[in-house]
Enzyme design. Structure first.
Site, mmCIF file in Angstrom:
data_model
loop_
_atom_site.group_PDB
_atom_site.id
_atom_site.type_symbol
_atom_site.label_atom_id
_atom_site.label_comp_id
_atom_site.label_asym_id
_atom_site.label_seq_id
_atom_site.Cartn_x
_atom_site.Cartn_y
_atom_site.Cartn_z
ATOM 1 N N CYS A 113 85.324 46.960 52.203
ATOM 2 C CA CYS A 113 86.067 46.367 53.304
ATOM 3 C C CYS A 113 87.420 47.056 53.485
ATOM 4 O O CYS A 113 88.062 47.458 52.528
ATOM 5 C CB CYS A 113 86.273 44.879 53.127
ATOM 6 S SG CYS A 113 84.771 43.902 53.028
ATOM 7 N N ARG A 141 85.224 53.686 52.068
ATOM 8 C CA ARG A 141 85.088 52.510 51.221
ATOM 9 C C ARG A 141 83.726 51.847 51.375
ATOM 10 O O ARG A 141 83.329 51.049 50.524
ATOM 11 C CB ARG A 141 86.192 51.494 51.550
ATOM 12 C CG ARG A 141 87.586 51.983 51.234
ATOM 13 C CD ARG A 141 88.642 51.074 51.831
ATOM 14 N NE ARG A 141 88.749 49.817 51.103
ATOM 15 C CZ ARG A 141 89.651 49.587 50.165
ATOM 16 N NH1 ARG A 141 90.492 50.531 49.807
ATOM 17 N NH2 ARG A 141 89.705 48.429 49.564
ATOM 18 N N TRP A 197 81.941 44.823 54.591
ATOM 19 C CA TRP A 197 80.756 44.952 53.742
ATOM 20 C C TRP A 197 80.274 43.540 53.474
ATOM 21 O O TRP A 197 80.979 42.730 52.890
ATOM 22 C CB TRP A 197 81.108 45.675 52.444
ATOM 23 C CG TRP A 197 79.935 45.982 51.574
ATOM 24 C CD1 TRP A 197 79.084 47.033 51.690
ATOM 25 C CD2 TRP A 197 79.518 45.237 50.417
ATOM 26 N NE1 TRP A 197 78.146 46.990 50.686
ATOM 27 C CE2 TRP A 197 78.377 45.900 49.890
ATOM 28 C CE3 TRP A 197 79.975 44.092 49.788
ATOM 29 C CZ2 TRP A 197 77.712 45.443 48.765
ATOM 30 C CZ3 TRP A 197 79.309 43.629 48.667
ATOM 31 C CH2 TRP A 197 78.184 44.310 48.172
ATOM 32 N N ASN A 255 89.473 40.458 53.385
ATOM 33 C CA ASN A 255 88.721 41.064 52.292
ATOM 34 C C ASN A 255 88.677 40.074 51.138
ATOM 35 O O ASN A 255 89.662 39.395 50.870
ATOM 36 C CB ASN A 255 89.401 42.347 51.788
ATOM 37 C CG ASN A 255 89.328 43.481 52.777
ATOM 38 O OD1 ASN A 255 88.636 43.404 53.782
ATOM 39 N ND2 ASN A 255 90.071 44.547 52.500
ATOM 40 N N GLY A 256 87.551 40.027 50.428
ATOM 41 C CA GLY A 256 87.448 39.154 49.279
ATOM 42 C C GLY A 256 86.375 38.092 49.474
ATOM 43 O O GLY A 256 85.555 38.166 50.400
ATOM 44 N N GLU A 301 73.827 57.961 33.879
ATOM 45 C CA GLU A 301 74.554 58.327 35.090
ATOM 46 C C GLU A 301 73.658 59.099 36.056
ATOM 47 O O GLU A 301 73.709 58.888 37.272
ATOM 48 C CB GLU A 301 75.802 59.143 34.724
ATOM 49 C CG GLU A 301 76.558 59.732 35.905
ATOM 50 C CD GLU A 301 77.151 58.693 36.846
ATOM 51 O OE1 GLU A 301 77.638 59.098 37.914
ATOM 52 O OE2 GLU A 301 77.110 57.485 36.543
ATOM 53 N N LYS A 313 72.749 57.895 39.884
ATOM 54 C CA LYS A 313 72.980 58.705 41.077
ATOM 55 C C LYS A 313 71.716 58.817 41.924
ATOM 56 O O LYS A 313 71.762 58.704 43.145
ATOM 57 C CB LYS A 313 73.450 60.116 40.681
ATOM 58 C CG LYS A 313 74.863 60.172 40.203
ATOM 59 C CD LYS A 313 75.850 59.903 41.334
ATOM 60 C CE LYS A 313 77.158 59.375 40.795
ATOM 61 N NZ LYS A 313 77.144 57.995 40.364
ATOM 62 N N GLU A 370 71.015 55.458 43.642
ATOM 63 C CA GLU A 370 72.040 55.092 44.621
ATOM 64 C C GLU A 370 71.819 55.734 45.978
ATOM 65 O O GLU A 370 71.965 55.064 47.007
ATOM 66 C CB GLU A 370 73.426 55.530 44.121
ATOM 67 C CG GLU A 370 74.089 54.608 43.128
ATOM 68 C CD GLU A 370 75.468 55.111 42.756
ATOM 69 O OE1 GLU A 370 76.417 54.324 42.855
ATOM 70 O OE2 GLU A 370 75.605 56.291 42.360
ATOM 71 N N HIS A 404 58.855 53.145 22.332
ATOM 72 C CA HIS A 404 58.981 51.706 22.159
ATOM 73 C C HIS A 404 58.772 50.946 23.464
ATOM 74 O O HIS A 404 59.202 49.804 23.591
ATOM 75 C CB HIS A 404 60.354 51.366 21.564
ATOM 76 C CG HIS A 404 60.533 51.858 20.168
ATOM 77 N ND1 HIS A 404 59.917 51.269 19.080
ATOM 78 C CD2 HIS A 404 61.237 52.917 19.673
ATOM 79 C CE1 HIS A 404 60.241 51.925 17.983
ATOM 80 N NE2 HIS A 404 61.038 52.931 18.312
ATOM 81 N N LYS A 464 82.288 51.637 48.433
ATOM 82 C CA LYS A 464 83.017 52.532 47.540
ATOM 83 C C LYS A 464 83.925 51.781 46.582
ATOM 84 O O LYS A 464 83.901 51.992 45.382
ATOM 85 C CB LYS A 464 83.846 53.520 48.377
ATOM 86 C CG LYS A 464 84.619 54.535 47.534
ATOM 87 C CD LYS A 464 83.677 55.442 46.783
ATOM 88 C CE LYS A 464 84.408 56.439 45.929
ATOM 89 N NZ LYS A 464 83.476 57.158 45.037
#
Length: 622
Positions: A2, A27, A73, A108-109, A495, A499, A502, A518, A617
């Site tokens: 946002c 963002r 967002w 925002n929030g 990581e 990626k 995402e 396992h 973001k």
């Protein structure tokens, strides 16, 4: 996530508001909008990109000298036009839907008590046209308004539970804009000669407009008018200028230019040699002064600690997991890594002598800030942050800091910020190791030499891009993938999997290679590519055994191997040879081909690389 931009001026501020939203696109968002005071309240909203919103406002007589704008967002309510900000108040009364609103607001929030407030306001006759928690605030301010919007906002925020940054104006009071924040960032921008003022969630939104910034503290409410502004704190007491000083913040808009690259993510992957070089610039040795805070000495703090607690989320969490291997093996200091969003919701055993290390790219990550405050409430006062934004809330709230210099990162999937974090964490490791008598002068010299060589080593890894593109052509046809690593390369496998999922939307999981038998081995078929990080370290032979297990089940291996590992390409085995083995710093090199693999796979699948669906973001809500 946002973005907020607001302004009060004597000129038309719509171009400034729209430009500010464009600079906040990094963002992440799924809708956007702008509202101005034009005799009454006037707005335009879109579920497309800011460019489409700009066309809307450019096509008509849309202008004003007071206004607010927002990129959203979605949290409460789907990403639709009626849920997009700004929101207007409506009511009370049977004709509320037809009557123009009185209060315009962006937020925002997350407001945690929005259901109770909605029920109260509905009972008073207020009409709700969205599913958002934000519209509740607009109605609440309206219900408390008695000719002074500043007083109405102060009263309203006292009833809000949760996190918010808001910007509000009222049609009955032209040239007046109110801002308030708690748990979500908001800044005040001072315009030329003080004749225009701005609000924004990020200094980047005001690049080229003003570089004079006041950072609002938790609980602050600010009243902005032409030629003046004033602040009150969370107790509603006036704040003297010295308490919230005006700072010069150079947020260059040029940093957001794409240049010759196809996407920002690609640009940022290739900026990593520069980012690492800048992050390590001036480092001549491993001394506590590298981590000094504005008012605190790292030397004193480091003398008083006996363990490390790392708090982080997402990609930053994986950098912390890597650092755990370094801190325990090189510095010999017990280290615990916690997912920040989980840490404060469980009973833990606090250690007042633990160094609490937060890792965050933006310095505004809500979960990590909350985890930091929880640790402090438990008596852990030795705090340090590895952060990319020197003016962020995290840097202000931690005693010590190491500021990475990755530069602004626009792609939602973090790349250069991650490797810069690793560089900062490695510096911390060596500094603690030296202070604990575990680093000889010869070892210090060798580590310094290796770190200075990192930009060159990264350039050599980036030259492998054509080989990675060939892999990506295979991966683009898949829907699942496994990533394997051992030791300090297990977090790098994590990581790499993150990626890929995402930005390409391929389901990917990562495991320590020894865990394959396992359970995960049951998933291995010829349709399940297995990416293996294979440096020439003490665990190589163990890793080779795990690779044989994959091949015995017709699995196809994609191996990132150091040159001297004696792993060869063949049927079902695809090998990319890394230019050189880099010892403890190997994770910084091995992650780069994984970033490139995710990027080129996403390109081949035609996804929105820089703005993947459902993601943002800067995650400033829980």
């Amino acid at each position: 996530m946002c973005g907020i931009v607001g302004a009060v001026s004597t000129r038309n501020i719509v171009p400034i508001l729209v430009q500010g939203l464009q600079r906040l696109e990094y963002r992440g968002y799924d809708s956007c909008g702008v509202a101005v005071h034009a005799g009454g309240l006037k707005r335009a909203r879109s579920t497309s990109r800011v460019a489409e919103l700009a066309e809307q406002v450019g096509a008509g007589a849309f202008e004003g000298t007071t206004g607010i704008a927002h990129t959203r967002w979605a949290t409460h309510g789907a990403p639709t036009v009626h849920n997009a900000h700004p929101h207007f108040s409506h009511g009370p009364g049977a004709d509320a839907a037809e009557r123009p609103g009185r209060v315009a607001l962006v937020h925002n929030g997350i407001i945690e008590n929005h259901d109770a407030l909605r029920a109260m306001l509905s009972a008073r006759g207020y009409l709700f046209q969205s599913q958002t928690d934000t519209e509740v605030i607009a109605h609440l301010v309206d219900s408390l308004y008695d000719g002074d919007v500043f007083e109405a906002v102060k009263a309203a925020v006292g009833q809000l539970h949760g996190a918010y940054a808001i910007a509000v104006f009222c049609k009955d009071e032209p040239h007046r804009l109110i801002g308030a924040r708690a748990g979500s960032p908001l800044i005040l921008g001072i315009g030329k000669n003080g004749q225009e003022h701005f609000l924004a969630s990020d200094a980047m939104a005001l690049a080229g407009v003003t570089d004079q910034i006041v950072y609002l503290d938790e609980g602050d409410v600010v009243d902005i008018q032409i030629g003046k502004y004033w602040l009150v704190d969370k107790a509603h007491k006036s704040v003297a200028p010295a308490q919230r000083p005006v700072r010069t913040v150079l947020a260059h808009s040029g940093a957001a230019e794409l240049g010759p690259y196809r996407h920002y993510m690609q640009k940022e992957i290739f900026e990593q040699p520069r980012a690492i070089g800048d992050t390590l610039e001036g480092v001549e040795g491993f001394v506590p002064e590298l981590f000094d805070g504005a008012m605190y000495s790292a030397h004193r703090v480091f003398q008083d600690i006996d363990s490390v607690l790392i708090l982080a989320c997402g990609t930053s969490y994986y950098s912390g997991c890597t650092a755990k291997y370094w801190l325990e093996s090189i510095a010999g200091i017990p280290t615990q890594v916690e997912v920040a969003s989980e840490y404060r919701y469980r009973d833990s055993v606090p250690n007042p002598r633990s160094l609490v290390v937060t890792i965050t790219q933006s310095g505004e990550t809500a979960d990590t800030l909350a985890a930091l405050r929880h640790a402090q409430s438990l008596g852990m006062q030795h705090t340090l942050t590895i952060c990319n934004v020197a003016t962020s809330a995290m840097v202000r709230e931690c005693k010590l800091a190491y500021i990475t210099r990755a530069g602004i990162e626009i792609g939602v999937a973090s790349t250069k910020a991650f490797t810069a974090q690793l560089a900062g964490l490695f510096l911390l490791t060596l500094t603690l190791a030296k202070g604990r008598g575990r680093l000889s002068q010869a070892q210090e010299d060798e580590h310094l030499k290796a770190m200075r060589h990192l930009p060159t080593a990264l350039q050599a890894v980036l030259a492998l891009e054509p080989q990675v593109i060939a892999w990506a052509e295979d991966f683009a046809k898949m829907e699942n993938a496994l990533f394997l690593g051992r030791g300090l390369h297990y977090p790098i496998a994590l990581e790499g999997a993150l990626k890929l999922k995402e930005i390409s939307y391929i389901h990917a999981e990562a495991y320590p290679a020894g865990e394959l038998k396992h359970g995960p081995l049951a998933l291995v078929t010829s349709a399940m590519p297995v990416v293996t990080v294979a440096p020439n370290d003490a665990l190589l032979e163990k890793l080779k055994s795990n690779m044989h297990e994959v091949r015995a089940r017709s699995g196809v291996l994609y191996v990132l191997a150091d040159a001297d590992t004696c792993i060869e390409s063949g049927e079902g085995v695809h090998v990319i040879r890394m230019p050189e083995h880099y010892g403890a710093l190997s994770p910084l090199l091995h992650v780069v081909p994984l970033q490139l693999l995710a990027y080129h796979t996403a390109c081949a699948r035609g996804t929105d690389v820089d703005k993947p669906r459902n993601l943002a973001k800067s995650v400033t809500v829980e």
